[in-house]
Design a protein around this motif. Structure first.
Motif, short mmCIF file in Angstrom:
data_model
loop_
_atom_site.label_atom_id
_atom_site.label_comp_id
_atom_site.label_asym_id
_atom_site.label_seq_id
_atom_site.Cartn_x
_atom_site.Cartn_y
_atom_site.Cartn_z
N ALA A 214 7.58 -9.10 -10.84
CA ALA A 214 7.61 -8.50 -9.66
C ALA A 214 8.59 -9.23 -8.92
O ALA A 214 8.64 -10.64 -8.88
N SER A 215 9.09 -8.98 -7.88
CA SER A 215 10.06 -9.66 -6.86
C SER A 215 10.19 -8.91 -5.68
O SER A 215 9.97 -7.78 -5.61
N GLY A 216 10.34 -9.50 -4.41
CA GLY A 216 10.50 -9.09 -2.99
C GLY A 216 9.41 -9.28 -2.28
O GLY A 216 8.51 -10.30 -2.45
N GLU A 217 9.35 -8.52 -1.31
CA GLU A 217 8.03 -8.88 -0.26
C GLU A 217 6.84 -8.30 -0.94
O GLU A 217 6.81 -7.17 -1.52
N TYR A 218 5.72 -9.12 -0.86
CA TYR A 218 4.58 -8.79 -1.55
C TYR A 218 4.00 -7.41 -0.94
O TYR A 218 3.44 -6.59 -1.83
N LEU A 219 4.11 -7.28 0.51
CA LEU A 219 3.39 -5.85 0.60
C LEU A 219 4.25 -4.58 0.06
O LEU A 219 3.50 -3.75 -0.34
N LYS A 220 5.32 -4.76 -0.04
CA LYS A 220 6.12 -3.77 -0.75
C LYS A 220 5.66 -3.62 -2.26
O LYS A 220 5.58 -2.43 -2.92
N VAL A 221 5.51 -4.75 -2.85
CA VAL A 221 5.15 -4.75 -4.19
C VAL A 221 3.79 -4.27 -4.49
O VAL A 221 3.32 -3.50 -5.57
N ILE A 222 2.94 -4.55 -3.56
CA ILE A 222 1.52 -4.06 -3.65
C ILE A 222 1.71 -2.36 -3.70
O ILE A 222 0.97 -1.52 -4.31
N GLU B 93 3.95 -0.48 -4.29
CA GLU B 93 4.73 0.31 -5.55
C GLU B 93 3.53 0.16 -6.70
O GLU B 93 3.55 0.94 -7.25
N TYR B 94 2.54 -0.89 -6.87
CA TYR B 94 1.40 -0.74 -7.81
C TYR B 94 0.67 0.53 -7.32
O TYR B 94 0.14 0.98 -8.32
N ILE B 95 0.21 0.63 -5.99
CA ILE B 95 -0.65 1.66 -5.91
C ILE B 95 -0.15 2.95 -6.10
O ILE B 95 -0.92 3.87 -6.39
N ASN B 96 1.21 2.86 -5.75
CA ASN B 96 1.93 4.12 -6.04
C ASN B 96 2.32 4.59 -7.19
O ASN B 96 2.93 5.53 -8.04
N GLY B 97 2.00 3.55 -8.27
CA GLY B 97 2.37 3.75 -9.80
C GLY B 97 3.80 3.41 -10.18
O GLY B 97 4.13 4.08 -11.20
N THR B 98 4.42 2.86 -9.28
CA THR B 98 6.06 2.57 -9.55
C THR B 98 6.22 1.34 -10.02
O THR B 98 7.51 1.07 -10.38
N LEU B 99 5.27 0.34 -9.89
CA LEU B 99 5.69 -1.01 -10.45
C LEU B 99 5.47 -1.07 -11.83
O LEU B 99 4.55 -0.77 -12.35
#
Length: 117
Positions: A86-94, A96-102
């Protein structure tokens, strides 16, 4: 659910073992309820210490950038799910995980002979 991410400011730290802090995000109903930052400075390169710290803080998922095989094994032995690359801003990454796109990019660091202590 609680997600742990090694952070460098508001970004995902790309070197798990050298991260001086982690953010622990509490997730409920696909929403971020709280985000707290915890210090991990005393556990740098101590895989078991880091795993214990994250478990003690309630984490069940670890999202990270670069991470070595020993650290992955240590986290998984403690029942933690590990998502790598994972990379980038951690809120964005979280989110993405919640939405199933990470995606787990299966990035494993190999730092043999590189000890920067």
């Amino acid at each position: 659910m609680k997600i742990a991410i090694p952070n460098n400011g508001n970004m995902v730290n790309q070197h798990f073992g050298m991260s001086e802090s982690f953010v622990i995000a509490t997730i409920e109903d696909k929403k971020i309820l709280t985000v707290e930052e915890i210090s991990a400075a005393e556990f740098a390169h101590q895989h078991q210490g880091l795993a214990d710290l994250l478990v003690k803080n309630g984490a069940t998922v670890v999202i990270t950038g670069g991470i070595g095989g020993g650290a992955i094994a240590g986290l998984k032995q403690n029942g933690l799910q590990v998502i790598k690359g994972a990379s980038g801003e951690y809120l964005k990454v979280i989110n993405e995980y919640i939405n199933g796109t990470l995606e787990d990019k299966d990035v494993v660091c190999n730092h043999h002979g590189e000890h920067h202590h």
